[in-house]
Design a protein around this motif. Sequence first.
Motif, PDB file in Angstrom:
ATOM      1  N   LEU A 168      12.521   3.402 -12.792  1.00 43.48           N
ATOM      2  CA  LEU A 168      12.203   4.949 -12.634  1.00 43.48           C
ATOM      3  C   LEU A 168      11.594   4.963 -11.090  1.00 43.48           C
ATOM      4  N   THR A 169      10.712   3.880 -10.902  1.00 43.40           N
ATOM      5  CA  THR A 169       9.904   3.896  -9.443  1.00 43.40           C
ATOM      6  C   THR A 169      10.894   3.556  -8.371  1.00 43.40           C
ATOM      7  N   THR A 170      11.872   2.421  -8.573  1.00 45.22           N
ATOM      8  CA  THR A 170      12.812   2.228  -7.470  1.00 45.22           C
ATOM      9  C   THR A 170      13.742   3.130  -7.222  1.00 45.22           C
ATOM     10  N   HIS A 171      14.321   3.830  -8.065  1.00 44.51           N
ATOM     11  CA  HIS A 171      15.423   4.781  -7.933  1.00 44.51           C
ATOM     12  C   HIS A 171      14.817   6.307  -8.010  1.00 44.51           C
ATOM     13  N   LYS A 172      13.522   6.134  -7.950  1.00 42.89           N
ATOM     14  CA  LYS A 172      12.876   7.571  -7.812  1.00 42.89           C
ATOM     15  C   LYS A 172      13.334   8.666  -8.871  1.00 42.89           C
ATOM     16  N   LEU A 173      13.246   8.094 -10.117  1.00 43.47           N
ATOM     17  CA  LEU A 173      13.547   8.924 -11.230  1.00 43.47           C
ATOM     18  C   LEU A 173      12.231   9.618 -11.691  1.00 43.47           C
ATOM     19  N   GLU A 174      12.396  10.877 -12.134  1.00 44.40           N
ATOM     20  CA  GLU A 174      11.127  11.328 -12.916  1.00 44.40           C
ATOM     21  C   GLU A 174      11.639  11.526 -14.416  1.00 44.40           C
ATOM     22  N   THR A 175      12.945  11.738 -14.521  1.00 45.71           N
ATOM     23  CA  THR A 175      13.362  12.001 -16.160  1.00 45.71           C
ATOM     24  C   THR A 175      14.622  11.087 -16.194  1.00 45.71           C
ATOM     25  N   ILE A 176      14.696  10.575 -17.564  1.00 47.23           N
ATOM     26  CA  ILE A 176      16.023   9.849 -17.881  1.00 47.23           C
ATOM     27  C   ILE A 176      16.561  10.595 -18.973  1.00 47.23           C
ATOM     28  N   ASP A 177      17.869  11.098 -18.553  1.00 49.01           N
ATOM     29  CA  ASP A 177      18.518  11.837 -19.640  1.00 49.01           C
ATOM     30  C   ASP A 177      19.126  11.102 -20.975  1.00 49.01           C
ATOM     31  N   ILE A 178      19.788   9.831 -20.383  1.00 51.99           N
ATOM     32  CA  ILE A 178      20.172   8.899 -21.559  1.00 51.99           C
ATOM     33  C   ILE A 178      19.776   7.510 -21.261  1.00 51.99           C
ATOM     34  N   VAL A 179      19.071   6.796 -22.040  1.00 49.49           N
ATOM     35  CA  VAL A 179      18.936   5.535 -22.027  1.00 49.49           C
ATOM     36  C   VAL A 179      19.768   4.824 -23.053  1.00 49.49           C
ATOM     37  N   LYS A 180      20.760   4.126 -22.626  1.00 52.43           N
ATOM     38  CA  LYS A 180      21.588   3.332 -23.559  1.00 52.43           C
ATOM     39  C   LYS A 180      21.343   1.821 -23.444  1.00 52.43           C
ATOM     40  N   MET A 181      20.866   1.273 -24.603  1.00 49.89           N
ATOM     41  CA  MET A 181      20.306  -0.162 -24.547  1.00 49.89           C
ATOM     42  C   MET A 181      21.054  -0.886 -25.714  1.00 49.89           C
ATOM     43  N   ASP A 182      21.541  -1.842 -25.053  1.00 55.09           N
ATOM     44  CA  ASP A 182      22.330  -3.161 -26.106  1.00 55.09           C
ATOM     45  C   ASP A 182      22.099  -4.265 -25.394  1.00 55.09           C
ATOM     46  N   ILE A 183      20.806  -4.576 -25.829  1.00 52.90           N
ATOM     47  CA  ILE A 183      20.401  -5.892 -25.086  1.00 52.90           C
ATOM     48  C   ILE A 183      20.086  -7.091 -25.674  1.00 52.90           C
ATOM     49  N   GLU A 184      20.637  -7.180 -26.972  1.00 55.58           N
ATOM     50  CA  GLU A 184      20.802  -8.551 -27.595  1.00 55.58           C
ATOM     51  C   GLU A 184      19.600  -8.985 -28.003  1.00 55.58           C
ATOM     52  N   GLY A 185      18.893  -8.084 -28.679  1.00 52.65           N
ATOM     53  CA  GLY A 185      17.452  -8.722 -29.094  1.00 52.65           C
ATOM     54  C   GLY A 185      16.158  -8.483 -28.240  1.00 52.65           C
ATOM     55  N   GLU A 192       7.608  -3.864 -27.787  1.00 53.65           N
ATOM     56  CA  GLU A 192       6.335  -4.055 -28.095  1.00 53.65           C
ATOM     57  C   GLU A 192       5.343  -3.965 -27.148  1.00 53.65           C
ATOM     58  N   ARG A 193       5.712  -3.840 -25.736  1.00 51.47           N
ATOM     59  CA  ARG A 193       4.962  -3.670 -24.880  1.00 51.47           C
ATOM     60  C   ARG A 193       4.840  -2.346 -24.461  1.00 51.47           C
ATOM     61  N   ASP A 194       4.659  -1.875 -23.083  1.00 54.15           N
ATOM     62  CA  ASP A 194       4.396  -0.659 -22.398  1.00 54.15           C
ATOM     63  C   ASP A 194       5.775   0.201 -22.811  1.00 54.15           C
ATOM     64  N   THR A 195       5.467   1.519 -23.281  1.00 53.38           N
ATOM     65  CA  THR A 195       6.806   1.848 -23.620  1.00 53.38           C
ATOM     66  C   THR A 195       6.394   3.681 -23.101  1.00 53.38           C
ATOM     67  N   ARG A 196       5.721   3.723 -22.008  1.00 50.75           N
ATOM     68  CA  ARG A 196       5.302   5.043 -21.541  1.00 50.75           C
ATOM     69  C   ARG A 196       6.638   5.784 -20.834  1.00 50.75           C
ATOM     70  N   TRP A 197       7.567   4.961 -20.484  1.00 52.60           N
ATOM     71  CA  TRP A 197       8.932   5.540 -20.153  1.00 52.60           C
ATOM     72  C   TRP A 197       9.347   6.326 -21.068  1.00 52.60           C
ATOM     73  N   LEU A 198       9.164   6.247 -22.536  1.00 56.25           N
ATOM     74  CA  LEU A 198       9.729   7.140 -23.466  1.00 56.25           C
ATOM     75  C   LEU A 198       9.304   8.489 -23.309  1.00 56.25           C
ATOM     76  N   ALA A 199       8.436   8.772 -22.713  1.00 53.10           N
ATOM     77  CA  ALA A 199       7.780  10.304 -22.395  1.00 53.10           C
ATOM     78  C   ALA A 199       8.714  10.899 -21.610  1.00 53.10           C
ATOM     79  N   ASN A 200       9.516  10.173 -20.545  1.00 55.58           N
ATOM     80  CA  ASN A 200      10.223  10.629 -19.594  1.00 55.58           C
ATOM     81  C   ASN A 200      11.718  10.464 -20.167  1.00 55.58           C
TER      82      ASN A 200
END
Length: 245
Positions: A168-185, A192-200
């Motif tokens: 989000l910071t690197t690409h100067k994004l305020e909102t993510i419309d879709i997060v697709k996640m297939d990261i094999e576990g 389990e860690r910081d998920t504040r990005w879910l708010a955006n």
Amino acid sequence: MLSFLLNCIRIFGFVPGMAAYVRIKVLKRKSFYVPGLSHPIFYRPGTVDVSTFREIFLRQEYAINLPESLKPKVIIDAGANIGFTSLFFLRRYAPERIISLEPDSGNFELLKKNTEKYPAIVPVQKALWYKEGAIEIIDKGYGLRGFTVEDAIDSKTSLPATTLDNVLTTHKLETIDIVKMDIEGSEKEVFERDTRWLANTRCLIIELHDRMKPGCSKAVFEAINRYNFDFSIRGENLVFIKRDS
């Protein structure tokens, strides 16, 4: 073979569907064409790439019914593999930007080749992880789509990793419309860690991998329950759409 052919024709039309089928299943060429995309798609014949093509383009497991108000402009494709999902999203939604994260060198080379002529897609050779740093790719025998990652021990074999907050910071994004996640576990550590990005985040599409790393589902649902998401299932994916999207 017959169902593959019929699905190619059903999704792409008779002539384009026949052409794709012949190139993939009969001639086993290293590229094929999909209607709606201007350039050929490259893959590895006779590998799991064919199954990935079937899941994404024929079964259309990422053809999510989004609310009318959610017209995706920014998409993050975490675990982009060789780029099929990024290309599917580009073809379906025509977003302004797709950030495609893929750590494996072999996959990443094809990801770059498949997306280099589409300025909206930005390939990044990094793993999605719970912290900035380095990871190691571990092959646990699940094939080309089943590499898992762990914190790096040997710097000679390590690859860079990033977090969604840093994306989000690197690409100067305020909102993510879709997060697709297939990261094999790796979703276990990520959630389990910081998920504040879910708010955006307006929509999360995720495949869980408890068979590869127990505890993935628990971590994801505990984090998601802190936010206002509706839940559905599409193929192997769980779909969470924020109620006010």
